[in-house]
Write a protein that holds these residues in place. Sequence first.
Motif, PDB file in Angstrom:
ATOM      1  N   ASN A  87     -11.788 -37.482 -25.359  1.00  0.00           N
ATOM      2  CA  ASN A  87     -10.853 -38.891 -25.747  1.00  0.00           C
ATOM      3  C   ASN A  87     -10.122 -38.560 -26.846  1.00  0.00           C
ATOM      4  OD1 ASN A  87      -9.488 -41.095 -24.736  1.00  0.00           O
ATOM      5  ND2 ASN A  87     -11.118 -42.324 -25.534  1.00  0.00           N
ATOM      6  N   CYS A  88      -9.365 -37.505 -26.926  1.00  0.00           N
ATOM      7  CA  CYS A  88      -8.788 -37.392 -28.594  1.00  0.00           C
ATOM      8  C   CYS A  88      -7.478 -36.854 -28.342  1.00  0.00           C
ATOM      9  CB  CYS A  88      -9.630 -36.599 -29.460  1.00  0.00           C
ATOM     10  SG  CYS A  88      -9.782 -34.724 -28.843  1.00  0.00           S
ATOM     11  N   THR A  89      -6.664 -36.639 -29.495  1.00  0.00           N
ATOM     12  CA  THR A  89      -5.423 -36.101 -29.715  1.00  0.00           C
ATOM     13  C   THR A  89      -5.294 -34.595 -29.265  1.00  0.00           C
ATOM     14  OG1 THR A  89      -5.321 -35.933 -32.074  1.00  0.00           O
ATOM     15  CG2 THR A  89      -4.833 -37.900 -30.902  1.00  0.00           C
ATOM     16  N   THR A  90      -4.378 -34.028 -29.277  1.00  0.00           N
ATOM     17  CA  THR A  90      -4.282 -32.536 -29.120  1.00  0.00           C
ATOM     18  C   THR A  90      -4.801 -31.997 -30.628  1.00  0.00           C
ATOM     19  OG1 THR A  90      -2.559 -32.587 -27.336  1.00  0.00           O
ATOM     20  CG2 THR A  90      -2.644 -30.591 -28.738  1.00  0.00           C
ATOM     21  N   SER A  91      -4.369 -32.577 -31.590  1.00  0.00           N
ATOM     22  CA  SER A  91      -4.433 -32.029 -32.819  1.00  0.00           C
ATOM     23  C   SER A  91      -6.183 -32.012 -33.095  1.00  0.00           C
ATOM     24  CB  SER A  91      -3.919 -32.949 -33.948  1.00  0.00           C
ATOM     25  OG  SER A  91      -4.102 -32.311 -35.272  1.00  0.00           O
ATOM     26  N   ALA A 138      -8.328 -32.112 -30.830  1.00  0.00           N
ATOM     27  CA  ALA A 138      -8.995 -30.908 -29.672  1.00  0.00           C
ATOM     28  C   ALA A 138      -8.803 -29.668 -30.265  1.00  0.00           C
ATOM     29  CB  ALA A 138      -8.351 -31.067 -28.459  1.00  0.00           C
ATOM     30  N   LEU A 139      -7.579 -29.400 -30.976  1.00  0.00           N
ATOM     31  CA  LEU A 139      -7.561 -27.908 -31.648  1.00  0.00           C
ATOM     32  C   LEU A 139      -8.662 -27.964 -32.833  1.00  0.00           C
ATOM     33  CD1 LEU A 139      -3.822 -27.670 -31.654  1.00  0.00           C
ATOM     34  CD2 LEU A 139      -5.325 -26.148 -30.302  1.00  0.00           C
ATOM     35  N   ARG A 140      -8.981 -29.016 -33.466  1.00  0.00           N
ATOM     36  CA  ARG A 140      -9.944 -28.783 -34.630  1.00  0.00           C
ATOM     37  C   ARG A 140     -11.116 -28.710 -34.237  1.00  0.00           C
ATOM     38  NH1 ARG A 140     -13.312 -32.398 -36.436  1.00  0.00           N
ATOM     39  NH2 ARG A 140     -12.425 -34.154 -35.450  1.00  0.00           N
ATOM     40  N   LYS A 141     -11.641 -29.259 -32.852  1.00  0.00           N
ATOM     41  CA  LYS A 141     -12.857 -29.129 -32.437  1.00  0.00           C
ATOM     42  C   LYS A 141     -12.890 -27.692 -31.778  1.00  0.00           C
ATOM     43  CE  LYS A 141     -13.543 -34.038 -31.076  1.00  0.00           C
ATOM     44  NZ  LYS A 141     -14.588 -34.155 -31.917  1.00  0.00           N
ATOM     45  N   LEU A 142     -11.858 -27.186 -31.225  1.00  0.00           N
ATOM     46  CA  LEU A 142     -11.853 -25.789 -30.682  1.00  0.00           C
ATOM     47  C   LEU A 142     -11.867 -24.670 -31.775  1.00  0.00           C
ATOM     48  CD1 LEU A 142      -9.323 -26.197 -27.695  1.00  0.00           C
ATOM     49  CD2 LEU A 142     -11.610 -25.949 -27.377  1.00  0.00           C
ATOM     50  N   SER A 143     -11.297 -25.049 -32.727  1.00  0.00           N
ATOM     51  CA  SER A 143     -11.525 -24.138 -34.202  1.00  0.00           C
ATOM     52  C   SER A 143     -12.802 -24.160 -34.757  1.00  0.00           C
ATOM     53  CB  SER A 143     -10.597 -24.529 -35.207  1.00  0.00           C
ATOM     54  OG  SER A 143      -9.307 -24.633 -34.694  1.00  0.00           O
ATOM     55  N   ASP A 144     -13.618 -25.183 -34.527  1.00  0.00           N
ATOM     56  CA  ASP A 144     -15.047 -25.270 -34.832  1.00  0.00           C
ATOM     57  C   ASP A 144     -15.788 -24.522 -33.868  1.00  0.00           C
ATOM     58  OD1 ASP A 144     -14.265 -26.884 -37.239  1.00  0.00           O
ATOM     59  OD2 ASP A 144     -14.943 -28.672 -36.135  1.00  0.00           O
ATOM     60  N   PHE A 145     -15.645 -24.570 -32.776  1.00  0.00           N
ATOM     61  CA  PHE A 145     -16.418 -23.825 -31.803  1.00  0.00           C
ATOM     62  C   PHE A 145     -16.038 -22.171 -31.910  1.00  0.00           C
ATOM     63  CE2 PHE A 145     -16.070 -21.481 -27.718  1.00  0.00           C
ATOM     64  CZ  PHE A 145     -17.262 -21.400 -27.473  1.00  0.00           C
ATOM     65  N   ILE A 160      -7.814 -25.253 -21.513  1.00  0.00           N
ATOM     66  CA  ILE A 160      -8.655 -25.956 -22.256  1.00  0.00           C
ATOM     67  C   ILE A 160      -8.492 -26.875 -23.204  1.00  0.00           C
ATOM     68  CG2 ILE A 160      -8.363 -24.090 -24.214  1.00  0.00           C
ATOM     69  CD1 ILE A 160     -11.705 -23.712 -23.959  1.00  0.00           C
ATOM     70  N   ILE A 161      -7.470 -26.839 -23.840  1.00  0.00           N
ATOM     71  CA  ILE A 161      -6.768 -27.945 -24.706  1.00  0.00           C
ATOM     72  C   ILE A 161      -6.826 -29.365 -23.876  1.00  0.00           C
ATOM     73  CG2 ILE A 161      -5.032 -28.852 -26.179  1.00  0.00           C
ATOM     74  CD1 ILE A 161      -4.241 -25.820 -26.652  1.00  0.00           C
ATOM     75  N   ASP A 162      -6.225 -29.295 -22.509  1.00  0.00           N
ATOM     76  CA  ASP A 162      -6.286 -30.300 -21.582  1.00  0.00           C
ATOM     77  C   ASP A 162      -7.646 -30.718 -21.676  1.00  0.00           C
ATOM     78  OD1 ASP A 162      -3.716 -30.127 -21.425  1.00  0.00           O
ATOM     79  OD2 ASP A 162      -3.661 -28.513 -19.933  1.00  0.00           O
ATOM     80  N   LEU A 163      -8.733 -30.000 -21.165  1.00  0.00           N
ATOM     81  CA  LEU A 163     -10.035 -30.287 -20.954  1.00  0.00           C
ATOM     82  C   LEU A 163     -10.695 -31.012 -22.153  1.00  0.00           C
ATOM     83  CD1 LEU A 163     -12.526 -30.258 -19.369  1.00  0.00           C
ATOM     84  CD2 LEU A 163     -13.254 -27.976 -20.209  1.00  0.00           C
ATOM     85  N   SER A 164     -10.237 -30.377 -23.432  1.00  0.00           N
ATOM     86  CA  SER A 164     -11.072 -30.797 -24.503  1.00  0.00           C
ATOM     87  C   SER A 164     -10.441 -32.160 -24.894  1.00  0.00           C
ATOM     88  CB  SER A 164     -10.660 -29.925 -25.825  1.00  0.00           C
ATOM     89  OG  SER A 164     -11.506 -30.482 -27.003  1.00  0.00           O
ATOM     90  N   THR A 165      -9.159 -32.468 -24.724  1.00  0.00           N
ATOM     91  CA  THR A 165      -8.680 -33.714 -25.006  1.00  0.00           C
ATOM     92  C   THR A 165      -9.237 -34.923 -24.045  1.00  0.00           C
ATOM     93  OG1 THR A 165      -6.596 -33.326 -23.678  1.00  0.00           O
ATOM     94  CG2 THR A 165      -6.593 -32.967 -26.056  1.00  0.00           C
ATOM     95  N   MET A 166      -9.275 -34.438 -22.983  1.00  0.00           N
ATOM     96  CA  MET A 166      -9.738 -35.566 -21.868  1.00  0.00           C
ATOM     97  C   MET A 166     -11.445 -35.695 -22.148  1.00  0.00           C
ATOM     98  SD  MET A 166      -7.992 -34.731 -18.165  1.00  0.00           S
ATOM     99  CE  MET A 166      -8.690 -36.350 -17.544  1.00  0.00           C
TER     100      MET A 166
END
Length: 313
Positions: free
Chosen positions: A76-80, A82-89, A67-73
């Motif tokens: 179009n963002c960095t892993t960090s 992506a983790l912030r967006k996933l944390s928000d979710f 899911i991290i790979d998916l979020s970054t792609m």
Amino acid sequence: MKQLSCEQAKQIDMVDYLSSLNHHPQKVHNQDYWYLSPLRQEQTASFKVNRRLNVWFDFGIGKGGDIIDLSTMYHNCTTSEALRKLSDFQNQPVLSFHPLTVFGGSAVSSLRFAGEKKEPTDSKIVVQATRPLSANNLIGYLEKRQIPLGIASKYCQEVDFLLYGRQHTVIGFLNNSGGYELRSDTFKGSSSPKDTTFIDNKTEQIAVFEGFFSFLSFCTINGSQAAPLTNSLILNSLSFVDKSRDLMEKHLRVHLLLDRDMPGKNYTQKALNWDRDKYIDRSEFYGAHKDLNDWLVHDRNSQQQYQRHGRKL
């Protein structure tokens, strides 16, 4: 709000996450969820999520991951980031109200707490009851696929099953291990255990089919013949070709009627390479179509002429 670690983020259900981004599956087969790719434009779903493993693969670009790979792609963002967006979710304090999603033809409400996982037993098909075919919508589906009820009733049953807490009624085709291939106009799936179906007519020859609608089409085409049909092997999955080799080679001739797509052609060629005297490719009969049922549906006139002349496939 504490940000998720990579390991914590990977526990987020990817189907839920895609739903929050307004991407919903086009079809579901067991644990595989197929989407129109969220990473590009396409007309045919070729983006697969395996919900049990919580991984994805986009066949159009040949890439996949967690899911991290998916979020970054996707973002179009960095892993960090992506983790912030996933944390928000994950930490949304309110209920998520997503549209009704069609899973294999059944409408399933996506209403739940954000980030909450379904119980794994919900995603397993549980057969509840079987009986002779009688439902009007299933008979209509057989008519659409040009299969007479009399032929379907010899080999199929009406099956009730549970999936995601909802009951469905479909056409069931029993395999050798007691599992069912399950079909209706809006559902395609199977119950466990998965296996082949062997029909023994006590002949020295065998016809091999990829799916049971091709087998039913074979029976329909040859329905007026007085002589018994060959033995039949319905693979129910091409993954059983190698496993079924010993059974096939007990016969004098093996008539291959696999699908005309690339996987079907590849396995046909594989069998021919085993023994070209024993294995015979019969798929040229429906060469312009995907499979025998597709030929039956689209070439009704040819089929009627074929039967009038008493010919046998």
